[in-house]
Design a protein around this motif. Structure first.
Motif, mmCIF file in Angstrom:
data_model
loop_
_atom_site.group_PDB
_atom_site.id
_atom_site.type_symbol
_atom_site.label_atom_id
_atom_site.label_comp_id
_atom_site.label_asym_id
_atom_site.label_seq_id
_atom_site.Cartn_x
_atom_site.Cartn_y
_atom_site.Cartn_z
ATOM 1 N N LEU A 283 2.935 -6.895 21.385
ATOM 2 C CA LEU A 283 3.992 -7.621 20.453
ATOM 3 C C LEU A 283 3.741 -6.983 19.359
ATOM 4 C CD1 LEU A 283 5.222 -10.170 20.090
ATOM 5 C CD2 LEU A 283 3.711 -10.686 19.925
ATOM 6 N N VAL A 284 5.521 -6.537 18.852
ATOM 7 C CA VAL A 284 5.072 -6.124 17.776
ATOM 8 C C VAL A 284 6.181 -7.564 16.426
ATOM 9 C CG1 VAL A 284 6.442 -4.786 16.215
ATOM 10 C CG2 VAL A 284 5.320 -3.202 18.218
ATOM 11 N N SER A 285 5.277 -7.321 15.837
ATOM 12 C CA SER A 285 6.281 -8.263 14.849
ATOM 13 C C SER A 285 6.163 -8.164 13.592
ATOM 14 C CB SER A 285 5.788 -9.805 14.391
ATOM 15 O OG SER A 285 5.157 -10.407 15.900
ATOM 16 N N GLY A 286 7.959 -8.540 12.648
ATOM 17 C CA GLY A 286 8.313 -7.765 11.363
ATOM 18 C C GLY A 286 7.951 -9.223 10.278
ATOM 19 N N ARG A 352 11.437 -10.294 15.352
ATOM 20 C CA ARG A 352 12.127 -10.088 14.146
ATOM 21 C C ARG A 352 11.570 -8.275 13.437
ATOM 22 N NH1 ARG A 352 12.842 -15.278 10.229
ATOM 23 N NH2 ARG A 352 14.186 -13.398 9.321
ATOM 24 N N TYR A 353 11.444 -7.359 13.802
ATOM 25 C CA TYR A 353 11.628 -6.081 13.584
ATOM 26 C C TYR A 353 12.567 -5.537 12.885
ATOM 27 C CZ TYR A 353 10.261 -1.501 13.208
ATOM 28 O OH TYR A 353 8.927 -0.740 12.724
ATOM 29 N N VAL A 379 13.892 -7.575 22.979
ATOM 30 C CA VAL A 379 14.018 -7.835 21.133
ATOM 31 C C VAL A 379 14.171 -9.424 20.966
ATOM 32 C CG1 VAL A 379 15.545 -7.103 19.365
ATOM 33 C CG2 VAL A 379 14.989 -4.910 20.820
ATOM 34 N N ALA A 380 13.506 -9.773 20.333
ATOM 35 C CA ALA A 380 14.067 -11.371 19.385
ATOM 36 C C ALA A 380 14.386 -10.870 18.481
ATOM 37 C CB ALA A 380 12.292 -12.335 19.936
ATOM 38 N N ALA A 381 15.806 -11.336 17.838
ATOM 39 C CA ALA A 381 16.675 -10.643 17.077
ATOM 40 C C ALA A 381 16.282 -12.073 15.962
ATOM 41 C CB ALA A 381 17.677 -10.890 17.080
ATOM 42 N N GLY A 382 16.609 -11.947 14.843
ATOM 43 C CA GLY A 382 17.201 -12.413 14.104
ATOM 44 C C GLY A 382 17.815 -11.735 12.883
ATOM 45 N N SER A 478 18.594 -14.786 18.587
ATOM 46 C CA SER A 478 18.154 -15.983 17.678
ATOM 47 C C SER A 478 16.753 -15.698 17.502
ATOM 48 C CB SER A 478 18.619 -17.471 18.379
ATOM 49 O OG SER A 478 17.995 -18.194 17.477
ATOM 50 N N ASP A 479 16.549 -16.176 16.766
ATOM 51 C CA ASP A 479 14.827 -16.134 16.247
ATOM 52 C C ASP A 479 14.447 -18.159 16.553
ATOM 53 O OD1 ASP A 479 16.308 -16.875 13.625
ATOM 54 O OD2 ASP A 479 15.073 -15.947 12.262
#
Length: 682
Positions: A283-286, A352-353, A379-382, A478-479
């Protein structure tokens, strides 16, 4: 018809009272004797007459009609009786024995067929005999003769036999057979790790002594088998590694040898479920945000997941004077994760990276190769996905299913499952549908590819799933999924949606959108075809003999077509529908009737010993029939015995009283009067 007479007693008063009256009479006569009364003997005779009358003696005559003795002839018609020349042996022996027994005086035969038991119950000879005995008077049963190979699977059924039982054994002394036994086969195994099966090849009967080894063929999911030579009569420890998750069908076959009775017990099917030991997730969190711990909490709640969490809390452009050496206890192993160990992960999530120079393009290019070779990226986009530093503008961009339009839509909306999503296992039948809370932000996407399973504002794509070469990619635009977790406006199935999404990405079999599976119950299989298409062609079924059948499927739940097929044979069936194929095994590894095929009398010996019956082989000649008394040995060399029952039916009964009332009154008064006169003269 015969007339038989006998004296019977029918006391007028109960026996205890009769005994009391007798005692009183004896005492009174004894008292008269002690007092010297000369009429004591007459008094005793009078008492005897009265006591005799109270006994109610009568002469009974019966008219009896003799009944025939019944001999039960059981014919084993189970599957093992169909081997070699056993059917002809049984038929000829049954006809000859029936003629001989029926030719005996006062004897009749009941021929009873013993079929296979229901399901895989085997030969239920004792059960059949029990039912037959319940329909006949036990007093007429003179004997039981069973024509069978002796392989009876209910011999332990408690049964009280009224007459001797004999086994006329089919088969031949030179018969032999080879069978394959699976001694140990677990139902589950970890993918990629060897599991040990225990097999044994066994020769039964008069097997050739020259063979010390036999060929063993092993096939997985119906593919070309591999052949090995293995020893006979020894347990074999066989390590097997399952190639994929879900059901794995392993088929073990020993080729038929010349002269053996049957090859029905030379094949064994094992169906094992492949499971993952641990699901490894990176898991890579931005940029931190209110839902930043959503993915972490979800993955940590699953005990089967090993999670590595890479979090960027301090971007490079932030300058606060803190020495770099004091920012962490250890240097994070980015090179090891993204270059050396990346293929060890089942799923990589970018939450959200955005590109900040921490992960060089070389690392992201390696992630792209990881996808093409069978990996999974979500990819969970913000808002960062719509900016200039978007991850889309990296080597991952060409693999993502949609491009950002640079617009971030900030307005409430309710996520909606699309028509396609109704058929996709990730989003079908999500709980609480129609009452979900709203999300407040969505990233506008253009040029979407793959499968859009959820929509947001004005029907814009919200969740897109796609396959890229051997791998899988998902884009959540969406985030704000965390709002469901917080119960905003009632919340929603956030945990279930993200769980399904993660497991689909990791190729769990139950979440495949294009799949052909079957579930077996005995000889019946329930075929399930999951697809995103509106219709499917008939499924093609190939049975173990190579016969092909087409079966129409009907749609049940959205995207799920199903049908039921009855397989006539036991073995491996191949299923094909469009581009999907599958295999399934029906029935046991070897039917119970063929687990042991050599004829034997040992199984029924304890049952026959109770009435001193015996076993005779047909190939040694049919036995002679003798009459024996109950309790005497009922079998010997070349002969078997029947016990005549001498049963009869009573047609008429006549009774004549031996002491009618007038005679009792006359005798008792005469004796008492004589005693009085004698004592009076004295």
């Amino acid at each position: 018809m015969n007339a038989v007479g006998q004296i019977v007693l029918d006391p007028l008063i109960p026996w205890p009272f009769l005994a009391a009256v007798t005692l009183v009479a004896v005492l009174m006569v004894g008292l008269a004797l002690l007092r010297g009364l000369t009429g004591w003997a007459l008094r005793g005779l009078a008492a005897l007459v009265v006591l005799g009358a109270l006994l109610g003696p009568s002469y009974q005559q019966e008219d009896r009609a003799p009944l025939t003795d019944i001999v039960m002839l059981l014919e084993d018609e189970s599957a093992s009786q169909g081997l070699s020349d056993r059917p002809a042996q049984t038929r000829d022996a049954a006809e000859a024995l029936e003629a001989e027994i029926a030719g005996r005086p006062n004897t009749e035969v009941r021929r009873i067929a013993v079929p296979d038991g229901e399901g895989d119950a085997g030969t239920q000879l004792m059960t059949t005999l029990s039912r037959a005995l319940a329909e006949e008077p036990r007093a007429r049963i003179a004997g039981v003769v069973a024509l069978s190979d002796g392989r009876v699977h209910d011999a332990d059924l408690p049964l009280d036999l009224p007459a001797p039982m004999h086994l006329v054994l089919t088969g031949r002394a030179e018969d032999w057979d080879r069978r394959l036994i699976i001694r140990n086969a677990p139902a589950f195994a970890i993918i990629g790790e060897p599991v040990t099966l225990t097999l044994r090849i066994e020769d039964m009967g008069a097997a050739p002594e020259a063979a010390a080894t036999a060929p063993l063929e092993i096939s997985v999911d119906g593919e070309e088998p591999q052949s090995f030579n293995v020893p006979i009569g020894q347990d074999i420890e066989l390590p097997v590694t399952l190639p994929h998750g879900g059901r794995n069908v392993l088929q073990f076959t020993v080729p038929e040898a010349e002269g053996e009775l049957t090859d029905r017990n030379n094949t064994a099917l094992i169906q094992m479920n492949g499971v993952r030991d641990r699901l490894r997730v990176l898991l890579v969190s931005g940029e931190p945000h209110p839902g930043g711990r959503t993915w972490r909490n979800l993955l940590k709640s699953d005990s089967s997941v090993d999670l590595v969490h890479f979090t960027i809390l301090r971007p490079p452009e932030k300058q606060d004077g803190v020495p770099v050496g004091e920012l962490s206890l250890i240097a994070f192993p980015t090179r090891e994760l993204f270059l050396e160990k990346i293929n060890d992960f089942d799923l990589i999530i970018f939450d959200r990276y955005k590109r900040r120079g921490i992960l060089p393009s070389l690392y992201l290019d390696n992630v792209a190769n990881y996808i093409r070779q069978g990996g999974a990226v979500l990819v969970a986009a913000g808002p960062d996905f719509a900016g200039a530093d978007s991850i889309y503008r990296s080597p991952l961009g060409p693999l993502l299913p949609a491009a950002p339009s640079a617009r971030v839509l900030e307005e409430p909306y309710r996520p909606v499952v699309t028509d396609l999503g109704d058929r996709h296992p990730v989003t079908t039948n999500l709980p609480g549908r129609g009452d979900w809370g709203r999300w407040l932000r969505q990233i506008d996407l253009t040029g979407s590819e793959g499968n859009v399973v959820m929509e947001g504002i004005d029907g814009r794509p919200l969740l897109i799933l796609d396959r890229v070469e051997e791998g899988r990619v998902a884009l959540l635009a969406s985030d704000h999924a965390w709002l469901w977790n917080r119960g905003y406006e009632g919340g929603g199935p956030q945990l279930e949606l993200l769980r399904r999404l993660a497991h689909w990405m990791m190729k769990e079999p139950e979440l495949e959108e294009e799949a052909l599976t079957a579930q077996a119950t005995g000889q019946t299989m329930r075929i399930l075809r999951r697809t995103l298409e509106e219709n499917v062609p008939p499924v093609t079924i190939t049975d173990p003999s190579g016969n092909v059948t087409e079966l129409e499927l009907s749609e049940g739940d959205p995207g799920v077509f199903e049908g039921v097929f009855e397989g006539a044979e036991i073995g491996l069936y191949r299923l094909e529908n469009g581009d999907e194929s599958s295999v399934i095994g029906l029935g046991p590894a070897a039917p119970r009737e063929f687990e042991a095929t050599i004829a034997t009398g040992e199984i029924l010996e304890p049952v026959m010993a109770a009435m001193r019956g015996g076993t005779v082989r047909i190939e040694d000649g049919l036995p002679r029939i003798r009459s024996v008394r109950a309790g005497r040995p009922a079998a010997g060399r070349g002969w078997i015995g029947l016990t005549p029952r001498d049963a009869y039916e009573t047609r008429d009964v006549r009774q004549t009283a031996l002491l009618p009332g007038w005679l009792v009154l006359l005798l008792s008064l005469g004796l008492i009067t004589a005693a009085w006169l004698r004592e009076g003269r004295r």
